[in-house]
Design a protein around this motif. Structure first.
Motif, PDB file in Angstrom:
ATOM      1  N   TRP A 171     -18.596   4.108  13.743  1.00 29.69           N
ATOM      2  CA  TRP A 171     -17.425   3.480  13.122  1.00 29.69           C
ATOM      3  C   TRP A 171     -16.642   2.660  14.153  1.00 29.69           C
ATOM      4  O   TRP A 171     -15.641   3.120  14.705  1.00 29.69           O
ATOM      5  CB  TRP A 171     -16.503   4.480  12.443  1.00 29.69           C
ATOM      6  N   PRO A 172     -17.083   1.408  14.404  1.00 26.71           N
ATOM      7  CA  PRO A 172     -16.306   0.503  15.262  1.00 26.71           C
ATOM      8  C   PRO A 172     -15.030   0.100  14.546  1.00 26.71           C
ATOM      9  O   PRO A 172     -15.065  -0.635  13.575  1.00 26.71           O
ATOM     10  CB  PRO A 172     -17.257  -0.674  15.473  1.00 26.71           C
ATOM     11  N   GLN A 224     -11.329 -10.430  35.550  1.00 28.28           N
ATOM     12  CA  GLN A 224     -11.918 -11.004  36.748  1.00 28.28           C
ATOM     13  C   GLN A 224     -13.423 -10.846  36.762  1.00 28.28           C
ATOM     14  O   GLN A 224     -14.150 -11.723  37.242  1.00 28.28           O
ATOM     15  CB  GLN A 224     -11.310 -10.349  37.998  1.00 28.28           C
ATOM     16  N   GLU A 225     -13.915  -9.720  36.205  1.00 27.16           N
ATOM     17  CA  GLU A 225     -15.358  -9.487  36.231  1.00 27.16           C
ATOM     18  C   GLU A 225     -16.099 -10.124  35.064  1.00 27.16           C
ATOM     19  O   GLU A 225     -17.322 -10.028  34.980  1.00 27.16           O
ATOM     20  CB  GLU A 225     -15.656  -7.985  36.260  1.00 27.16           C
ATOM     21  N   GLY A 226     -15.380 -10.748  34.127  1.00 22.95           N
ATOM     22  CA  GLY A 226     -16.052 -11.425  33.031  1.00 22.95           C
ATOM     23  C   GLY A 226     -15.303 -11.302  31.721  1.00 22.95           C
ATOM     24  O   GLY A 226     -14.194 -10.770  31.651  1.00 22.95           O
ATOM     25  N   ASN A 227     -15.919 -11.793  30.656  1.00 22.93           N
ATOM     26  CA  ASN A 227     -15.356 -11.750  29.308  1.00 22.93           C
ATOM     27  C   ASN A 227     -15.941 -10.551  28.562  1.00 22.93           C
ATOM     28  O   ASN A 227     -17.157 -10.303  28.627  1.00 22.93           O
ATOM     29  CB  ASN A 227     -15.684 -13.032  28.549  1.00 22.93           C
ATOM     30  N   TYR A 228     -15.079  -9.862  27.799  1.00 22.76           N
ATOM     31  CA  TYR A 228     -15.530  -8.633  27.146  1.00 22.76           C
ATOM     32  C   TYR A 228     -14.947  -8.494  25.741  1.00 22.76           C
ATOM     33  O   TYR A 228     -13.850  -8.983  25.448  1.00 22.76           O
ATOM     34  CB  TYR A 228     -15.125  -7.398  27.961  1.00 22.76           C
ATOM     35  N   LEU A 229     -15.708  -7.793  24.921  1.00 23.76           N
ATOM     36  CA  LEU A 229     -15.242  -7.302  23.632  1.00 23.76           C
ATOM     37  C   LEU A 229     -15.102  -5.790  23.754  1.00 23.76           C
ATOM     38  O   LEU A 229     -16.074  -5.086  24.050  1.00 23.76           O
ATOM     39  CB  LEU A 229     -16.239  -7.639  22.526  1.00 23.76           C
ATOM     40  N   TYR A 230     -13.889  -5.287  23.561  1.00 23.43           N
ATOM     41  CA  TYR A 230     -13.613  -3.851  23.559  1.00 23.43           C
ATOM     42  C   TYR A 230     -13.495  -3.370  22.118  1.00 23.43           C
ATOM     43  O   TYR A 230     -12.983  -4.094  21.258  1.00 23.43           O
ATOM     44  CB  TYR A 230     -12.292  -3.546  24.275  1.00 23.43           C
ATOM     45  N   PHE A 231     -13.913  -2.132  21.857  1.00 25.25           N
ATOM     46  CA  PHE A 231     -13.719  -1.585  20.512  1.00 25.25           C
ATOM     47  C   PHE A 231     -13.729  -0.063  20.547  1.00 25.25           C
ATOM     48  O   PHE A 231     -14.437   0.563  21.339  1.00 25.25           O
ATOM     49  CB  PHE A 231     -14.766  -2.104  19.523  1.00 25.25           C
ATOM     50  N   THR A 232     -12.900   0.519  19.679  1.00 24.60           N
ATOM     51  CA  THR A 232     -12.873   1.969  19.515  1.00 24.60           C
ATOM     52  C   THR A 232     -13.981   2.384  18.552  1.00 24.60           C
ATOM     53  O   THR A 232     -14.347   1.653  17.635  1.00 24.60           O
ATOM     54  CB  THR A 232     -11.519   2.438  18.960  1.00 24.60           C
ATOM     55  N   SER A 233     -14.498   3.579  18.772  1.00 25.82           N
ATOM     56  CA  SER A 233     -15.515   4.182  17.903  1.00 25.82           C
ATOM     57  C   SER A 233     -15.013   5.577  17.570  1.00 25.82           C
ATOM     58  O   SER A 233     -14.986   6.464  18.427  1.00 25.82           O
ATOM     59  CB  SER A 233     -16.870   4.239  18.631  1.00 25.82           C
TER      60      SER A 233
END
Length: 454
Positions: free
Chosen positions: A399-400, A409-418
């Motif tokens: 369940w995202p 600084q280390e890059g582009n990210y998509l964060y999501f709770t599960s």
């Protein structure tokens, strides 16, 4: 299946996704984890058709030796880049997440028996109240039982968002649950949007009049368009009067659009499937009659990268819709008597998604990332092609719920709770089948946050 050294592997069926390195013609060979091929020309198969597919001898159920070398096609459960576990929630059950470009991660918890509802992550396994621990004067209205109270303090933060200017916004539904069970109706002044700077200083609070946030309203998700004077868009997933709420950030005025439109309403025949099991609603109270999972309306919303469209989907539906934001920004009134109808008439059905979704978010390149609750993954909508494209799939994604894109600084990210929502007591006849810890994951993406500032 064969191992990387070319020898057969009887136990490969239970190996992780990155043991599946030699699956013959069924495997995808992309130069980049993001490089899912475009749809093919006529006469050639869809190159994405076999993502997550493999073939191997069955590790069980083979009693005839003549069948021991039969390679049987199966679903690995994985595709796309590997997810990274960022945080494990051992304490409270999370919904929202917002990540600042400086690396701070904010999260929120529905208020039941929780001590606090807005938090910052301070280690890989702990959170603390942010910006400070708040105790409302009460939850239940003493003079009007069944209703909550009006207070400047947080009652139930459903969503936390970090905007394109690195400001933290907390959306309080104003509807806490007494003892984790009875959901109170909201009183005017309870639902609110509160803005903070990263140092914890509160710089603005917006509330909503009773003709915008109804007693049964549940303001669920929020997106910001910071162009010009600025607007905020909210989904109201009330099962009775779902809609979209718009807030003018300059004046503080708010209004509603799309009430009861199919784009915000439940599909009454909806039956989702999680981990292969169909889910029906098992209500705790009388008459204890099993029903469809069809009480959750407008939920996930996302702005197109250029701010032209608001994308939306009801939780109890597999349909993706959009509406021009220019029409939503017009407040229905005697000066604009046709605004409400014009917005309704401009709604477009974009696509069926193959799964229902909770969270959605946009990156700077225009992709709209969409939770795939029924696929244990995340898909993305490509406005350039009009297609729902595969992105990631992993059985550990349970369940995202809420997404946040960010450039670090280390890059582009998509964060999501599960957060295993469907296994909670609300959906399992009062029994909690969830397993702690809940998870916060991230995956790299090509572009960072769509700042919605220009």
């Amino acid at each position: 299946m064969r191992r990387c050294d070319g020898t057969p592997s009887q136990d490969a069926l239970f190996a992780g996704p990155f043991m599946l390195c030699a699956v013959g013609a069924l495997a995808q060979s992309n130069s980049s984890v993001f490089d899912f091929p475009d749809y093919p020309p006529p006469g050639t198969p869809n190159p994405n058709a076999t993502l997550g597919n493999a073939a191997a001898p069955l590790p069980y159920g083979v009693t005839n030796s003549a069948l021991s070398d039969a390679y049987i096609h199966f679903d690995t459960g994985y595709f796309g880049t590997q997810i990274e576990l960022v945080h494990a929630y051992y304490n409270y059950w999370p919904t929202g997440v917002g990540v600042a470009s400086t690396g701070e991660i904010f999260t929120c918890f529905p208020r039941g028996n929780e001590t606090y509802t807005l938090a910052i992550l301070d280690s890989p396994t702990t959170e603390s109240a942010w910006p400070e621990l708040e105790h409302p004067e009460a939850f239940q209205n003493a003079s009007n039982p069944g209703f909550s109270i009006a207070t400047e303090k947080f009652l139930w933060v459903q969503s936390v968002v970090v905007d394109g200017l690195d400001r933290v916004w907390a959306l309080d539904t104003g509807r806490p649950r007494v003892n984790g069970s009875v959901l109170l109706a909201q009183a005017p002044g309870g639902p609110k949007l509160v803005g903070f700077y990263l140092n914890g200083t509160r710089f603005v609070t917006y509330t909503f009049p009773e003709y915008v946030a109804y007693p049964d309203s549940s303001l669920n998700d929020i997106r910001f368009d910071l162009r010009g004077t600025g607007y905020a868009f909210f989904s109201d997933n009330s099962p009775v009067r779902p809609g979209i709420v718009v807030l003018d950030l300059a004046t503080g005025e708010s209004w509603r659009h799309l009430d009861l439109h199919p784009a915000v309403s439940v599909d009454p025949s909806f039956v989702p499937i999680y981990n292969g099991v169909p889910l029906y609603d098992y209500p705790i109270g009388p008459p204890n009659a099993i029903t469809n999972f069809n009480v959750y309306a407008a939920d996930g919303i996302a702005l197109s990268a250029d701010g032209t469209y608001l994308y939306l989907t009801p939780l109890s539906s597999r349909s993706l819709w959009r509406v021009p934001t220019a029409l939503l920004k017009v407040q229905p009134s005697s000066q604009n008597p046709y605004a409400y109808m014009r917005a309704r008439q401009a709604v477009e059905l974009v696509s069926e998604m193959g799964s229902h979704a909770d969270g959605m978010e946009t990156d700077a390149s225009g992709y709209i990332y969409i939770g795939a609750q029924e696929h244990n993954g995340v898909n993305r909508y490509n406005p350039a092609t009009g297609l729902i494209e595969p992105f990631i799939r992993d059985p550990h994604i349970q369940w995202p719920d809420t997404f946040s894109t960010v450039s670090l600084q280390e890059g582009n990210y998509l964060y999501f709770t599960s957060n295993q929502l469907w296994l909670g007591p609300d959906f399992q006849n009062g029994t909690d089948l969830r397993t702690k810890p809940y998870a916060l994951f991230r995956v790299p993406i090509e572009a960072g946050r769509a700042t919605q500032t220009e």
